[in-house]
Design a protein around this motif. Sequence first.
Motif, PDB file in Angstrom:
ATOM      1  N   VAL A  28      56.043  15.444  28.240  1.00 21.79           N
ATOM      2  CA  VAL A  28      56.087  14.323  29.173  1.00 21.79           C
ATOM      3  C   VAL A  28      57.033  13.266  28.619  1.00 21.79           C
TER       4      VAL A  28
ATOM      5  N   ALA B  28      58.095  16.633  32.240  1.00 22.73           N
ATOM      6  CA  ALA B  28      57.608  15.838  33.373  1.00 22.73           C
ATOM      7  C   ALA B  28      58.071  14.395  33.172  1.00 22.73           C
TER       8      ALA B  28
ATOM      9  N   ILE C 165      57.925  10.550  34.063  1.00 21.97           N
ATOM     10  CA  ILE C 165      57.133   9.475  34.657  1.00 21.97           C
ATOM     11  C   ILE C 165      57.902   8.174  34.450  1.00 21.97           C
TER      12      ILE C 165
ATOM     13  N   GLN D 206      59.661  12.499  38.755  1.00 23.27           N
ATOM     14  CA  GLN D 206      58.653  13.245  39.531  1.00 23.27           C
ATOM     15  C   GLN D 206      57.385  12.423  39.767  1.00 23.27           C
ATOM     16  N   TYR D 207      57.139  11.491  38.854  1.00 22.87           N
ATOM     17  CA  TYR D 207      55.892  10.734  38.898  1.00 22.87           C
ATOM     18  C   TYR D 207      56.177   9.265  38.586  1.00 22.87           C
TER      19      TYR D 207
ATOM     20  N   TYR E 178      46.898  10.162  33.267  1.00 23.52           N
ATOM     21  CA  TYR E 178      48.012  10.422  34.180  1.00 23.52           C
ATOM     22  C   TYR E 178      49.030  11.370  33.549  1.00 23.52           C
TER      23      TYR E 178
ATOM     24  N   GLU F  63      47.639  14.849  33.885  1.00 21.02           N
ATOM     25  CA  GLU F  63      47.735  15.310  35.276  1.00 21.02           C
ATOM     26  C   GLU F  63      49.174  15.707  35.619  1.00 21.02           C
ATOM     27  N   CYS F  64      50.111  14.854  35.223  1.00 21.75           N
ATOM     28  CA  CYS F  64      51.522  15.116  35.535  1.00 21.75           C
ATOM     29  C   CYS F  64      52.018  16.369  34.833  1.00 21.75           C
TER      30      CYS F  64
ATOM     31  N   ASN G 149      50.469  19.413  36.608  1.00 24.71           N
ATOM     32  CA  ASN G 149      51.054  19.567  37.935  1.00 24.71           C
ATOM     33  C   ASN G 149      52.497  20.037  37.848  1.00 24.71           C
ATOM     34  N   PHE G 150      53.254  19.444  36.926  1.00 23.57           N
ATOM     35  CA  PHE G 150      54.664  19.790  36.754  1.00 23.57           C
ATOM     36  C   PHE G 150      54.816  21.255  36.360  1.00 23.57           C
TER      37      PHE G 150
END
Length: 374
Positions: free
Chosen positions: A91, A112, A114, A147-148, A359, A362-363, A366-367
């Motif tokens: 991330v 991912a 953010i 993406q987030y 978060y 989760e990201c 999901n990613f």
Amino acid sequence: MKLKIAILGTRGIPNYYGGFEHISEYVSVGLVKRGHEVSVYNSHNHPYTQGDWNGVKIIHCYDPEYLLGSAGQFVYDLNCIRDARKRNFDVILIMGYTSSSVWGSFYPSKSAIITNMDGLEWKRSKYSKPVQGFLKYAEKLAVKYSQYYVSDSMVIKQYLARKYDINSRYIPYGADMITPIEREQITPEEALKEDYFLLMARMEPENNIETILEGYNQSNSDKPFRVLGSTDNRFGKYITHKFKNDSRIEFKGSIYDTAKVRALQNNSYLYFHGHSVGGTNPSLLEAMASEALIAAHNNPFNQSVLSKDAYYFSNPADVKALVETVQRREPEKVMVDNNLQKIKHLFNWESVIDGYEKYAMECYLNFNNEKVIA
């Protein structure tokens, strides 16, 4: 699940600069304590030169801001992004977008992304029209290439949903409770309890400093008004010149001793918060945590934090009325205590770290699920 996380978009930690550095310091250390591997990108000009700080890995990147001015921030962010492409981060958390989103096509594709979407930077009146236009463009790029998204204010979250149809995660800023030691930083000679008004802000038009001081200048108050913040810029020089004949107004300059600032907030009769642009403002939370009675500029950002637990003003006449009529009685004590409870239960660093950790997980899930499906 333990993640490999990078934080970009700041000058680095430990915090010597401001808001994003401050939150990055708390979040990075908090995530490390929970078992994650966290790296923070630091400017090579940062005073801290080691490779590790409280368990956080520090990655130093070349930053030519000292040579190029603001343009150097874009080069620094590109250098950080290029380095991040070589590492296998799960991330990447990007704090703000002003000088990073133009490089969005270079963001690491295996991580991912953010982005903390900051405040509505393009609304700041200190920027010229061309700069405001660029900041709107940078905001669009941040939305396109991330993406987030994180919003530190419900007002920002609603704005992003309305404008871009994206669902950002609301994670507020945090503040520490005032300590007994901080309460004692001011001697009786420096300040009698509740015997002065206080304002603390960068000298910028959107912070409504002129509105506040104009209202006070028109009042008949015999309490002094202390103004904290550097007056070296153009607007600061304008303000000091405009009110130079009002001996009640004391321009104190910048005070970097946090304990003393918080003691000043705690001891003030009424603390004026004029910020009108941006998300959840750190200095507002600190004033709440310092148990100051607050008069805030009447706008959605401040209302979303303070609700009914503050006085509000929109113009000099409002300020004049507050200066001349506000009392420190039981209703005001309730307002102060309600704001303190908000710090304890909502705007505290453990809750903020919780929010970022959940978060990020989760990201990441999901990613990677989307990558498998693709």
